[in-house]
Write a protein that holds these residues in place. Structure first.
Motif, mmCIF file in Angstrom:
data_model
loop_
_atom_site.group_PDB
_atom_site.id
_atom_site.type_symbol
_atom_site.label_atom_id
_atom_site.label_comp_id
_atom_site.label_asym_id
_atom_site.label_seq_id
_atom_site.Cartn_x
_atom_site.Cartn_y
_atom_site.Cartn_z
ATOM 1 N N ALA A 275 0.737 -1.035 -0.067
ATOM 2 C CA ALA A 275 0.021 0.111 0.100
ATOM 3 C C ALA A 275 0.934 1.342 -0.031
ATOM 4 O O ALA A 275 0.551 2.298 -0.421
ATOM 5 C CB ALA A 275 -1.159 0.053 1.103
ATOM 6 N N ALA A 276 1.963 1.244 0.639
ATOM 7 C CA ALA A 276 2.763 2.552 0.774
ATOM 8 C C ALA A 276 3.811 2.446 -0.288
ATOM 9 O O ALA A 276 4.530 3.610 -0.195
ATOM 10 C CB ALA A 276 3.574 2.434 2.238
ATOM 11 N N ARG A 277 3.835 1.638 -1.139
ATOM 12 C CA ARG A 277 4.971 1.550 -2.078
ATOM 13 C C ARG A 277 4.482 2.673 -3.415
ATOM 14 O O ARG A 277 3.219 2.815 -3.575
ATOM 15 C CB ARG A 277 5.159 0.366 -2.384
ATOM 16 N N TYR A 278 5.316 2.868 -4.419
ATOM 17 C CA TYR A 278 5.064 3.767 -5.486
ATOM 18 C C TYR A 278 5.320 2.751 -6.770
ATOM 19 O O TYR A 278 5.787 1.470 -6.689
ATOM 20 C CB TYR A 278 5.997 4.607 -5.719
ATOM 21 N N PRO A 279 4.439 2.956 -7.727
ATOM 22 C CA PRO A 279 4.521 2.159 -8.914
ATOM 23 C C PRO A 279 5.811 1.646 -9.439
ATOM 24 O O PRO A 279 5.848 0.584 -9.971
ATOM 25 C CB PRO A 279 3.627 3.011 -9.878
ATOM 26 N N HIS A 280 6.840 2.545 -9.500
ATOM 27 C CA HIS A 280 8.279 2.241 -9.827
ATOM 28 C C HIS A 280 8.792 0.881 -9.066
ATOM 29 O O HIS A 280 9.670 0.379 -9.442
ATOM 30 C CB HIS A 280 9.128 3.211 -10.246
ATOM 31 N N GLU A 281 8.315 0.936 -7.961
ATOM 32 C CA GLU A 281 8.860 -0.064 -6.963
ATOM 33 C C GLU A 281 8.303 -1.480 -7.357
ATOM 34 O O GLU A 281 8.739 -2.487 -6.687
ATOM 35 C CB GLU A 281 8.541 0.336 -5.670
ATOM 36 N N LEU A 282 7.020 -1.524 -8.216
ATOM 37 C CA LEU A 282 6.369 -2.677 -8.330
ATOM 38 C C LEU A 282 6.743 -3.492 -9.736
ATOM 39 O O LEU A 282 7.458 -2.718 -10.658
ATOM 40 C CB LEU A 282 5.154 -2.538 -8.312
ATOM 41 N N SER A 283 6.559 -4.548 -9.800
ATOM 42 C CA SER A 283 6.531 -5.460 -11.266
ATOM 43 C C SER A 283 5.561 -5.095 -12.177
ATOM 44 O O SER A 283 4.377 -4.561 -11.473
ATOM 45 C CB SER A 283 6.793 -7.066 -10.976
ATOM 46 N N GLY A 284 5.887 -5.168 -13.362
ATOM 47 C CA GLY A 284 4.633 -5.076 -14.311
ATOM 48 C C GLY A 284 3.408 -5.869 -14.035
ATOM 49 O O GLY A 284 2.291 -5.197 -14.065
ATOM 50 N N GLY A 285 3.505 -7.141 -13.544
ATOM 51 C CA GLY A 285 2.108 -7.736 -12.833
ATOM 52 C C GLY A 285 1.804 -6.972 -11.764
ATOM 53 O O GLY A 285 0.421 -7.173 -11.723
ATOM 54 N N GLN A 286 2.491 -6.597 -10.878
ATOM 55 C CA GLN A 286 1.821 -5.841 -9.563
ATOM 56 C C GLN A 286 1.221 -4.579 -10.118
ATOM 57 O O GLN A 286 0.040 -4.357 -9.495
ATOM 58 C CB GLN A 286 2.926 -5.628 -8.815
ATOM 59 N N GLN A 287 1.834 -3.701 -11.142
ATOM 60 C CA GLN A 287 1.167 -2.612 -11.566
ATOM 61 C C GLN A 287 -0.061 -2.909 -12.258
ATOM 62 O O GLN A 287 -0.957 -1.929 -11.981
ATOM 63 C CB GLN A 287 2.373 -1.713 -12.501
ATOM 64 N N GLN A 288 -0.119 -3.939 -12.809
ATOM 65 C CA GLN A 288 -1.303 -4.308 -13.376
ATOM 66 C C GLN A 288 -2.424 -4.468 -12.568
ATOM 67 O O GLN A 288 -3.691 -4.036 -12.741
ATOM 68 C CB GLN A 288 -1.362 -5.552 -14.428
ATOM 69 N N ARG A 289 -2.443 -5.206 -11.354
ATOM 70 C CA ARG A 289 -3.218 -5.486 -10.398
ATOM 71 C C ARG A 289 -3.579 -4.114 -9.658
ATOM 72 O O ARG A 289 -4.703 -3.915 -9.220
ATOM 73 C CB ARG A 289 -2.851 -6.585 -9.342
ATOM 74 N N VAL A 290 -2.731 -3.069 -9.539
ATOM 75 C CA VAL A 290 -2.865 -1.817 -9.063
ATOM 76 C C VAL A 290 -4.091 -1.228 -9.988
ATOM 77 O O VAL A 290 -5.001 -0.742 -9.285
ATOM 78 C CB VAL A 290 -1.674 -1.053 -8.743
ATOM 79 N N ALA A 291 -3.726 -1.191 -11.108
ATOM 80 C CA ALA A 291 -4.494 -0.512 -12.203
ATOM 81 C C ALA A 291 -5.817 -1.213 -12.110
ATOM 82 O O ALA A 291 -7.067 -0.654 -12.262
ATOM 83 C CB ALA A 291 -4.082 -0.724 -13.572
ATOM 84 N N LEU A 292 -5.937 -2.446 -11.755
ATOM 85 C CA LEU A 292 -7.285 -3.342 -11.656
ATOM 86 C C LEU A 292 -8.027 -2.985 -10.591
ATOM 87 O O LEU A 292 -9.331 -2.522 -10.518
ATOM 88 C CB LEU A 292 -6.971 -4.993 -11.528
#
Length: 380
Positions: A149-166
């Motif tokens: 929750a407290a991380r930023y998008p650039h700290e995530l993998s592509g799959g994790q970013q996709q789940r944030v967008a979802l």
């Protein structure tokens, strides 16, 4: 003599809707879209019951993204109508703005805000709502990212970013969710896995959704029902199984899965013989009998679609083919086989049957149905 159920014959589109218009949550009713004088979508119709996961599938330029944008409210209709929950959203001269449609979007590039944390991204559309914090926490838990929750998008993998967008798209509880090539930025090996994960999330939240993709494996992994588009027209609306085993026309047959067309001759109202040997008329082990009358006249030349799983390796079979190519798939080999007639077919064979290129192998045709089309340029 083998028996089979014959599924299709004339070259035509086969379009089935998933629900009657009265019962459907989303209705796309004979819509047409134009850019200037160029028509990009023609006579597109389908209906979705609530909670259905659908996919618009086709090659680049087929009109699938334009159709999705029309549902979102970004494109006006030249003809037809779009209704959601019984309300008309789009018609010629009528366009409900996107922000008033309660439609969620997941874009190809995710469109996350780089300066906001994961939680802030998910809660962006909930600003001013009293339960926003609880809703964000619930959505992050749903997509398995509560610890991020407290991380930023650039700290995530592509799959994790996709789940944030979802999660961000689902947080406002949209009436329908639209996903525009959401896995295209991911590694090929990850796409099908994530499509399955997204399906589980959408089913758990009882979300109605439409995916747009050119990748049939993503469509198969995620969608309940799939519409294949070509040149702006819906070719077939069906399940993944139906598209693979009962393609409505050659365009669908060629686009979905792998396979080969083998010439055949219609012997009579119920029998069809594949051209296995050069110059053969017919033989019992390549003649198929149908319970219902064939939609061809006796003597007609047709093409029968053989999938790789229809051609079974069998050392005891009198039918022999020669291996001309092989591709190792792990559990299986995909063999390209040359028949004595000169035609080539594909066969999936367990990988402990490791044969050399040029080697003959026995095969048998094992099908519970056949799909046949008139030969191009031939009469019925």
């Amino acid at each position: 003599m083998p028996t089979a159920v014959f599924q299709s014959a004339p070259e035509r589109a086969q379009v089935h809707v998933s629900a009657t218009h009265d019962a459907a949550w989303l209705v796309v009713d004979r819509i047409a879209l134009r850019y200037g004088t160029r028509t990009v979508v023609s006579d597109l119709s389908f209906a979705l019951p609530r909670g259905t996961l659908a996919c618009l599938l086709g090659p680049s330029g087929c009109g699938k993204t334009s159709a999705l944008r029309a549902i979102a409210g970004f494109e006006p209709l030249f003809d037809g109508q779009i209704r959601l929950a019984g309300q008309v959203l789009s018609a010629p001269g009528r366009l409900t703005p996107p922000e008033k449609r309660r439609i969620g979007m997941v874009f190809q590039d995710y469109a996350l805000f780089p300066h906001l944390t994961v939680a802030q991204n998910v809660g962006f559309g909930l600003r001013g709502q009293g339960d926003a914090t609880d809703r964000v926490a619930a959505m992050l838990d749903t997509v398995g990212l509560a610890a991020a929750a407290a991380r930023y998008p650039h700290e995530l993998s592509g799959g994790q970013q996709q789940r944030v967008a979802l999660a961000r798209a689902l947080a406002p509880q949209p009436s329908i969710l639209l996903l525009d090539e959401p896995f295209s930025n991911l590694d090929v090996a990850l796409r099908e896995h994530l499509a399955g994960e997204v399906r589980d999330i959408l089913k758990a939240t009882q979300t109605t959704a439409i995916l747009v993709t050119h990748d049939q494996h993503e469509a198969f992994a995620m969608a309940d029902v799939i519409g294949v588009l070509a040149d702006g027209r819906l070719q077939q609306w069906d399940t993944a199984y139906g598209l693979y085993h009962r393609p409505a026309n050659r365009r669908v047959a060629n686009f979905i899965g792998q396979g080969a067309f083998v010439p055949a001759t219609v012997l009579d109202a119920h029998r069809l013989s594949l051209a296995f040997d050069a110059g053969q008329v017919h033989r019992d082990d390549t003649t198929f009998t149908a319970d219902t009358a064939l939609p061809f006249t006796p003597g007609s030349r047709v093409d029968v679609l053989l999938r790789p799983d229809d051609v079974v390796h069998d050392d005891a079979s009198p039918l022999q083919a020669r291996i001309v190519h092989k591709a190792f798939k792990g559990a299986e080999f995909l063999y390209t086989l040359a028949l004595p007639s000169g035609n080539e077919v594909l066969s999936l064979v367990p990988s402990h049957h490791d044969h050399a290129i040029g080697e003959p192998i026995g095969i048998r045709l094992e099908m519970d149905h056949l799909v046949a089309f008139p030969q191009e340029g031939a009469g019925r």
